[in-house]
Scaffold this active site. Structure first.
Site, PDB file in Angstrom:
ATOM      1  N   PHE A  13       1.943  11.423   6.351  1.00 25.00           N
ATOM      2  CA  PHE A  13       3.320  12.507   6.142  1.00 25.00           C
ATOM      3  C   PHE A  13       3.434  12.271   4.513  1.00 25.00           C
ATOM      4  CE2 PHE A  13       7.930  11.721   6.936  1.00 25.00           C
ATOM      5  CZ  PHE A  13       8.099  12.972   6.688  1.00 25.00           C
TER       6      PHE A  13
ATOM      7  N   GLY B 190      -3.301   9.462   9.219  1.00 21.99           N
ATOM      8  CA  GLY B 190      -3.330  10.583   8.296  1.00 21.99           C
ATOM      9  C   GLY B 190      -4.490  11.701   8.826  1.00 21.99           C
TER      10      GLY B 190
ATOM     11  N   TYR C 297       4.365  -5.451  10.410  1.00 22.40           N
ATOM     12  CA  TYR C 297       4.970  -4.600   9.367  1.00 22.40           C
ATOM     13  C   TYR C 297       6.069  -5.026   8.370  1.00 22.40           C
ATOM     14  CZ  TYR C 297       6.486   0.358   7.804  1.00 22.40           C
ATOM     15  OH  TYR C 297       6.840   1.087   6.854  1.00 22.40           O
TER      16      TYR C 297
HETATM   17  P1  NAD Z   1       1.863   7.871   7.690  1.00 23.93           P
HETATM   18  O1  NAD Z   1       1.556   7.002   9.017  1.00 23.93           O
HETATM   19  O2  NAD Z   1       1.963   9.413   8.164  1.00 23.93           O
HETATM   20  O3  NAD Z   1       0.966   7.635   6.532  1.00 23.93           O
HETATM   21  C1  NAD Z   1       0.291   6.521   6.341  1.00 23.93           C
HETATM   22  C2  NAD Z   1      -1.229   6.724   5.719  1.00 23.93           C
HETATM   23  O4  NAD Z   1      -1.899   5.614   5.101  1.00 23.93           O
HETATM   24  C3  NAD Z   1      -2.096   7.726   6.818  1.00 23.93           C
HETATM   25  O5  NAD Z   1      -2.779   8.877   6.052  1.00 23.93           O
HETATM   26  C4  NAD Z   1      -2.879   6.533   7.272  1.00 23.93           C
HETATM   27  O6  NAD Z   1      -4.316   7.014   7.493  1.00 23.93           O
HETATM   28  C5  NAD Z   1      -3.259   5.533   5.980  1.00 23.93           C
HETATM   29  N1  NAD Z   1      -3.559   4.385   5.891  1.00 23.93           N
HETATM   30  C6  NAD Z   1      -3.362   3.564   7.002  1.00 23.93           C
HETATM   31  N2  NAD Z   1      -4.115   2.376   6.829  1.00 23.93           N
HETATM   32  C7  NAD Z   1      -4.897   2.697   5.876  1.00 23.93           C
HETATM   33  C8  NAD Z   1      -5.859   1.817   5.222  1.00 23.93           C
HETATM   34  N3  NAD Z   1      -6.303   0.395   5.629  1.00 23.93           N
HETATM   35  N4  NAD Z   1      -6.615   2.370   4.092  1.00 23.93           N
HETATM   36  C9  NAD Z   1      -6.302   3.677   3.764  1.00 23.93           C
HETATM   37  N5  NAD Z   1      -5.480   4.292   4.213  1.00 23.93           N
HETATM   38  C10 NAD Z   1      -4.753   3.883   5.358  1.00 23.93           C
HETATM   39  O7  NAD Z   1       3.004   7.387   7.318  1.00 23.93           O
HETATM   40  P2  NAD Z   1       4.073   7.916   6.233  1.00 23.93           P
HETATM   41  O8  NAD Z   1       5.379   7.923   6.899  1.00 23.93           O
HETATM   42  O9  NAD Z   1       3.504   8.879   5.344  1.00 23.93           O
HETATM   43  O10 NAD Z   1       4.242   6.802   5.425  1.00 23.93           O
HETATM   44  C11 NAD Z   1       3.891   6.341   4.209  1.00 23.93           C
HETATM   45  C12 NAD Z   1       4.348   5.057   3.633  1.00 23.93           C
HETATM   46  O11 NAD Z   1       5.650   4.848   3.340  1.00 23.93           O
HETATM   47  C13 NAD Z   1       3.864   3.774   4.350  1.00 23.93           C
HETATM   48  O12 NAD Z   1       3.607   2.684   3.516  1.00 23.93           O
HETATM   49  C14 NAD Z   1       5.192   3.286   4.943  1.00 23.93           C
HETATM   50  O13 NAD Z   1       5.194   2.296   5.222  1.00 23.93           O
HETATM   51  C15 NAD Z   1       6.112   3.820   3.970  1.00 23.93           C
HETATM   52  N6  NAD Z   1       7.556   4.142   4.493  1.00 23.93           N
HETATM   53  C16 NAD Z   1       7.820   5.197   5.183  1.00 23.93           C
HETATM   54  C17 NAD Z   1       8.936   5.721   5.866  1.00 23.93           C
HETATM   55  C18 NAD Z   1       9.089   6.745   6.581  1.00 23.93           C
HETATM   56  O14 NAD Z   1      10.349   7.049   7.263  1.00 23.93           O
HETATM   57  N7  NAD Z   1       8.118   8.049   6.615  1.00 23.93           N
HETATM   58  C19 NAD Z   1      10.074   4.588   5.771  1.00 23.93           C
HETATM   59  C20 NAD Z   1       9.910   3.476   5.304  1.00 23.93           C
HETATM   60  C21 NAD Z   1       8.515   3.318   4.561  1.00 23.93           C
END
Ligand code: NAD
Ligand code: UDP
Length: 312
Positions: free
Chosen positions: A14, A39, A146
């Site tokens: 995302f 993703g 997490y």
């Molecule tokens: P998301 O789940 O949509 O995206 C995470 C991405 O990481 C996905 O594309 C997934 O396939 C990839 N991924 C997961 N494990 C992996 C691995 N071992 N190797 C390679 N790729 C891997 O989540 P998001 O909302 O886009 O979040 C992105 C980042 O931002 C994350 O680190 C999350 O902890 C952080 N974050 C997001 C939010 C939020 O509200 N969206 C809040 C706090 C932190």
């Protein structure tokens, strides 16, 4: 602006896909690394064929070797449903992923930004949360893979910085929403919108009095990019929208904006669900001259429009 080579881990997710959009648009040479756990290729398919964008299918728990100037480390499932699906893998992604991007940054002298989270504050006893608050985290609960994984990642970032002079940036992201959230993601904004559009019951966990502060994705990406490109400031810095709402208020807004006939049903509150959350963004305002500009209703409208055509 100088053209840079930039690695985005989790780039098909995302937030990662919106970040890739922004960086490609600015003319940088972008490598999107992802293992497609949460993703999707459809999030970045419009960038394929663009000469300054390239995909790398890779799992960040294994070392990666590329030559870049900047690394954004976003790889990690972010929704409680997904990060609790395989908790051991979640903590490996956080800890080994951090070690791998930091080792790479050290070797190639790249600047590296960590997507940390408001979850490092746990169920916060201080409100709103400032960066100086150390948090209230259960080390052995269902969310710990997490929360503690992200806390260890922050520790690794600061130890590599102190010990090896790695050029780090740490951003604590608060709840962010917008187009390209996965419809089955399980997070509250996507759940409520999908339920409302499909006329299904809106699932309120607990009594709905717990609070969150929701940031629209464009504001968040702007904060990340500013943080990456500022000199002399490592963070950690909170990036989020300080407007706070109860989850019940969110449900009411979604029902109103979708003109849905869905009714609200109550479900048990998940373990360790934080009761309140709101970022103090004084530091971001001062250091990055950043503050969010998209109010909740405007962001919800854009997100609803997206889900109307993307319910699968
Ligand atoms: P998301 O789940 O949509 O995206 C995470 C991405 O990481 C996905 O594309 C997934 O396939 C990839 N991924 C997961 N494990 C992996 C691995 N071992 N190797 C390679 N790729 C891997 O989540 P998001 O909302 O886009 O979040 C992105 C980042 O931002 C994350 O680190 C999350 O902890 C952080 N974050 C997001 C939010 C939020 O509200 N969206 C809040 C706090 C932190
Ligand atoms: N929540 C809810 N119904 C849902 C999904 C989530 O009431 O269908 C609540 C959840 O219990 C939490 C808040 O909404 O209090 C935010 O949940 P989310 O999973 O989006 O993120 P969190 O901030 O808890 O990581």
């Amino acid at each position: 602006m100088k053209q840079l080579r930039i690695l985005v881990t989790g780039g098909a997710g995302f937030l990662g896909s919106h970040l890739c959009d922004r960086l490609v648009k600015e003319g940088h040479d972008v490598i999107c690394l992802d293992n497609y756990f949460t993703g999707r290729k459809r999030n970045i398919e419009h960038l394929m064929g663009t000469c300054n964008f390239e995909l790398l299918r890779h799992d960040i728990t294994f070392p990666v070797f590329v030559e870049v100037d900047q690394i954004y480390n976003l790889a990690c499932p972010a929704s409680p449903v997904h990060y609790q699906y395989n908790p051991v893998k979640t903590i490996k992604t956080n800890v080994m992923g951090a070690i791998n991007v930091l080792g790479l940054a050290k070797r190639i002298k790249a600047r590296v930004l960590q997507a940390s989270t408001s979850e490092v504050y746990g169920d916060p006893a201080e409100h709103p949360q400032t960066e100086s608050y150390w948090g209230n985290v259960n080390p052995v609960g269902l969310r710990s893979c997490y929360d503690e994984g992200k806390r260890v990642a922050e520790t690794l970032f600061f130890d590599y910085h102190r010990q090896n002079r790695v050029d780090i940036r740490v951003v604590r992201i608060f709840n962010t929403y917008g187009p390209r959230m996965h419809p089955g993601d399980g997070r509250v904004v996507s759940n409520f919108i999908v339920q409302a559009l499909q006329g299904r019951d809106i699932t309120l966990y607990g009594d709905g009095s717990q609070t969150r502060s929701f940031c629209y994705v464009d504001d968040l990406i702007d904060g990340l990019v500013r943080m990456m490109n500022i000199d002399g400031f490592t963070g950690p810095v909170n990036i989020g929208n300080p407007d706070e709402f109860t989850i019940r208020e969110l449900a009411e807004k979604v029902v109103k904006l979708t003109k849905s006939k869905s009714k609200t049903v109550y479900r048990p509150l998940p373990q360790d669900d934080p009761k309140q959350r709101r970022p103090d963004i004084t530091l971001a305002e001062k250091q990055l001259t950043w503050r969010p500009s998209v109010p909740l209703e405007e962001g919800l409208r854009k997100t609803i429009d997206y889900f109307k055509n993307n319910l699968d």
